[in-house]
Design a protein around this motif. Structure first.
Motif, PDB file in Angstrom:
ATOM      1  N   GLY A 200       1.273  -0.904   0.203  1.00 19.93           N
ATOM      2  CA  GLY A 200       0.039  -0.043  -0.157  1.00 19.93           C
ATOM      3  C   GLY A 200       0.562   0.911   0.036  1.00 19.93           C
ATOM      4  O   GLY A 200       0.189   2.010  -0.394  1.00 19.93           O
ATOM      5  N   PHE A 201       1.453   0.983   0.966  1.00 16.00           N
ATOM      6  CA  PHE A 201       2.226   2.196   0.315  1.00 16.00           C
ATOM      7  C   PHE A 201       3.658   2.495  -0.384  1.00 16.00           C
ATOM      8  O   PHE A 201       3.634   3.591  -0.773  1.00 16.00           O
ATOM      9  CB  PHE A 201       3.923   2.269   1.775  1.00 16.00           C
ATOM     10  N   LEU A 202       3.782   1.062  -1.105  1.00 18.17           N
ATOM     11  CA  LEU A 202       4.476   1.515  -2.168  1.00 18.17           C
ATOM     12  C   LEU A 202       3.600   1.964  -3.678  1.00 18.17           C
ATOM     13  O   LEU A 202       3.681   3.597  -4.264  1.00 18.17           O
ATOM     14  CB  LEU A 202       5.170   0.602  -2.552  1.00 18.17           C
ATOM     15  N   ARG A 203       2.112   1.507  -3.771  1.00 17.11           N
ATOM     16  CA  ARG A 203       1.083   1.364  -4.258  1.00 17.11           C
ATOM     17  C   ARG A 203       1.181   3.664  -4.097  1.00 17.11           C
ATOM     18  O   ARG A 203       0.964   4.755  -4.834  1.00 17.11           O
ATOM     19  CB  ARG A 203      -0.061   1.340  -4.143  1.00 17.11           C
ATOM     20  N   LYS A 204       1.082   4.255  -3.192  1.00 16.13           N
ATOM     21  CA  LYS A 204      -0.041   5.482  -2.524  1.00 16.13           C
ATOM     22  C   LYS A 204       1.587   6.540  -3.469  1.00 16.13           C
ATOM     23  O   LYS A 204       0.954   7.149  -3.431  1.00 16.13           O
ATOM     24  CB  LYS A 204       0.505   5.669  -1.124  1.00 16.13           C
ATOM     25  N   TYR A 205       2.906   6.188  -3.544  1.00 20.43           N
ATOM     26  CA  TYR A 205       4.065   6.762  -2.733  1.00 20.43           C
ATOM     27  C   TYR A 205       4.299   6.189  -5.378  1.00 20.43           C
ATOM     28  O   TYR A 205       5.661   6.456  -5.302  1.00 20.43           O
ATOM     29  CB  TYR A 205       4.687   7.265  -2.809  1.00 20.43           C
ATOM     30  N   ARG A 206       3.977   5.829  -5.376  1.00 23.04           N
ATOM     31  CA  ARG A 206       3.867   5.900  -6.585  1.00 23.04           C
ATOM     32  C   ARG A 206       4.757   6.560  -7.624  1.00 23.04           C
ATOM     33  O   ARG A 206       5.971   6.604  -8.405  1.00 23.04           O
ATOM     34  CB  ARG A 206       3.364   4.859  -7.556  1.00 23.04           C
TER      35      ARG A 206
ATOM     36  N   LEU B  54       7.422  -4.395 -10.359  1.00 21.53           N
ATOM     37  CA  LEU B  54       7.583  -5.512  -9.717  1.00 21.53           C
ATOM     38  C   LEU B  54       7.488  -5.957  -8.481  1.00 21.53           C
ATOM     39  O   LEU B  54       7.398  -6.579  -7.664  1.00 21.53           O
ATOM     40  CB  LEU B  54       8.936  -6.647 -10.356  1.00 21.53           C
ATOM     41  N   SER B  55       7.857  -4.632  -7.869  1.00 24.33           N
ATOM     42  CA  SER B  55       8.748  -4.335  -6.149  1.00 24.33           C
ATOM     43  C   SER B  55       7.510  -4.680  -5.740  1.00 24.33           C
ATOM     44  O   SER B  55       6.742  -5.438  -4.630  1.00 24.33           O
ATOM     45  CB  SER B  55       9.452  -3.977  -6.289  1.00 24.33           C
ATOM     46  N   ILE B  56       6.734  -3.982  -6.307  1.00 22.46           N
ATOM     47  CA  ILE B  56       5.168  -3.714  -5.613  1.00 22.46           C
ATOM     48  C   ILE B  56       4.253  -5.247  -6.042  1.00 22.46           C
ATOM     49  O   ILE B  56       4.214  -6.040  -4.116  1.00 22.46           O
ATOM     50  CB  ILE B  56       4.293  -2.691  -6.313  1.00 22.46           C
ATOM     51  N   LYS B  57       4.303  -6.503  -6.878  1.00 22.20           N
ATOM     52  CA  LYS B  57       3.652  -7.174  -6.548  1.00 22.20           C
ATOM     53  C   LYS B  57       4.180  -7.938  -5.783  1.00 22.20           C
ATOM     54  O   LYS B  57       3.615  -8.784  -4.452  1.00 22.20           O
ATOM     55  CB  LYS B  57       4.162  -8.246  -7.814  1.00 22.20           C
ATOM     56  N   LEU B  58       6.115  -8.232  -5.114  1.00 20.63           N
ATOM     57  CA  LEU B  58       6.700  -9.239  -4.182  1.00 20.63           C
ATOM     58  C   LEU B  58       6.125  -9.126  -2.893  1.00 20.63           C
ATOM     59  O   LEU B  58       6.233  -9.551  -1.851  1.00 20.63           O
ATOM     60  CB  LEU B  58       8.496  -8.911  -4.729  1.00 20.63           C
ATOM     61  N   ALA B  59       6.652  -6.901  -2.785  1.00 23.30           N
ATOM     62  CA  ALA B  59       5.504  -6.920  -1.333  1.00 23.30           C
ATOM     63  C   ALA B  59       3.736  -7.279  -1.056  1.00 23.30           C
ATOM     64  O   ALA B  59       3.708  -8.228  -0.328  1.00 23.30           O
ATOM     65  CB  ALA B  59       5.522  -5.639  -1.487  1.00 23.30           C
ATOM     66  N   GLU B  60       3.128  -7.396  -2.437  1.00 17.61           N
ATOM     67  CA  GLU B  60       1.509  -7.926  -1.492  1.00 17.61           C
ATOM     68  C   GLU B  60       2.047  -9.534  -1.423  1.00 17.61           C
ATOM     69  O   GLU B  60       1.360 -10.206  -0.879  1.00 17.61           O
ATOM     70  CB  GLU B  60       0.802  -7.793  -3.039  1.00 17.61           C
ATOM     71  N   ARG B  61       2.936  -9.698  -2.297  1.00 12.72           N
ATOM     72  CA  ARG B  61       3.247 -11.505  -1.901  1.00 12.72           C
ATOM     73  C   ARG B  61       3.490 -12.421  -1.067  1.00 12.72           C
ATOM     74  O   ARG B  61       3.053 -12.754  -0.027  1.00 12.72           O
ATOM     75  CB  ARG B  61       3.751 -12.241  -3.117  1.00 12.72           C
ATOM     76  N   THR B  62       4.835 -11.172  -0.070  1.00 15.04           N
ATOM     77  CA  THR B  62       4.988 -11.050   0.942  1.00 15.04           C
ATOM     78  C   THR B  62       4.489 -10.725   1.812  1.00 15.04           C
ATOM     79  O   THR B  62       3.747 -11.966   3.173  1.00 15.04           O
ATOM     80  CB  THR B  62       6.113 -10.671   1.196  1.00 15.04           C
ATOM     81  N   GLU B  63       3.517 -10.183   1.936  1.00 15.22           N
ATOM     82  CA  GLU B  63       2.555  -9.712   2.978  1.00 15.22           C
ATOM     83  C   GLU B  63       2.217 -10.904   3.027  1.00 15.22           C
ATOM     84  O   GLU B  63       1.066 -11.105   4.306  1.00 15.22           O
ATOM     85  CB  GLU B  63       1.774  -8.003   2.861  1.00 15.22           C
ATOM     86  N   ARG B  64       1.020 -11.648   1.559  1.00 12.12           N
ATOM     87  CA  ARG B  64      -0.282 -12.254   2.077  1.00 12.12           C
ATOM     88  C   ARG B  64       0.287 -13.974   3.166  1.00 12.12           C
ATOM     89  O   ARG B  64       0.138 -14.458   3.342  1.00 12.12           O
ATOM     90  CB  ARG B  64      -0.850 -12.882   0.722  1.00 12.12           C
ATOM     91  N   LYS B  65       1.527 -13.884   2.484  1.00  9.69           N
ATOM     92  CA  LYS B  65       2.086 -15.453   3.019  1.00  9.69           C
ATOM     93  C   LYS B  65       2.244 -14.475   4.013  1.00  9.69           C
ATOM     94  O   LYS B  65       2.002 -15.906   5.182  1.00  9.69           O
ATOM     95  CB  LYS B  65       4.097 -15.612   2.302  1.00  9.69           C
ATOM     96  N   HIS B  66       2.608 -13.923   4.908  1.00  4.87           N
ATOM     97  CA  HIS B  66       3.280 -13.313   6.109  1.00  4.87           C
ATOM     98  C   HIS B  66       1.696 -13.367   7.079  1.00  4.87           C
ATOM     99  O   HIS B  66       1.362 -13.863   7.906  1.00  4.87           O
ATOM    100  CB  HIS B  66       3.739 -12.159   6.126  1.00  4.87           C
ATOM    101  N   ALA B  67       0.625 -13.025   6.555  1.00  2.00           N
ATOM    102  CA  ALA B  67      -0.693 -12.911   7.231  1.00  2.00           C
ATOM    103  C   ALA B  67      -1.669 -15.361   7.014  1.00  2.00           C
ATOM    104  O   ALA B  67      -2.038 -15.231   8.631  1.00  2.00           O
ATOM    105  CB  ALA B  67      -1.425 -12.326   6.080  1.00  2.00           C
TER     106      ALA B  67
END
Length: 83
Positions: free
Chosen positions: A18-24, A59-72
């Protein structure tokens, strides 16, 4: 290196998708400045450099989303002990 850096920052909880998307837009300006500095004064060279850089940011945004879902999912699976 950008996706790897974002991966570790997301794992540590310092950055979120969300942070990465906000400051795109801010990131795009910073990437344009970096590309302008490292390329000759030529718009074609600037475009050739900025496209892969921006692609890595997305790609970093997609990776951050995936990492957040995995952590959840990991947090849901671990039983919490009541004290």
């Amino acid at each position: 290196e950008l996706p790897l850096l974002i991966y570790f920052l997301t794992r540590m909880g310092l950055v979120s998708a969300g942070f990465l998307r906000k400051y795109r837009r801010h990131a795009l300006v910073i990437l344009l400045v970096v590309a302008a500095i490292i390329t000759p004064p030529d718009i074609f060279s600037l475009i050739l450099v900025i496209l892969p850089l921006y692609g890595l940011y997305e790609l970093s945004i997609k990776l951050a989303e995936r990492t957040e879902r995995k952590h959840a999912r990991e947090e849901e699976q671990t039983p919490e002990t009541a004290e």
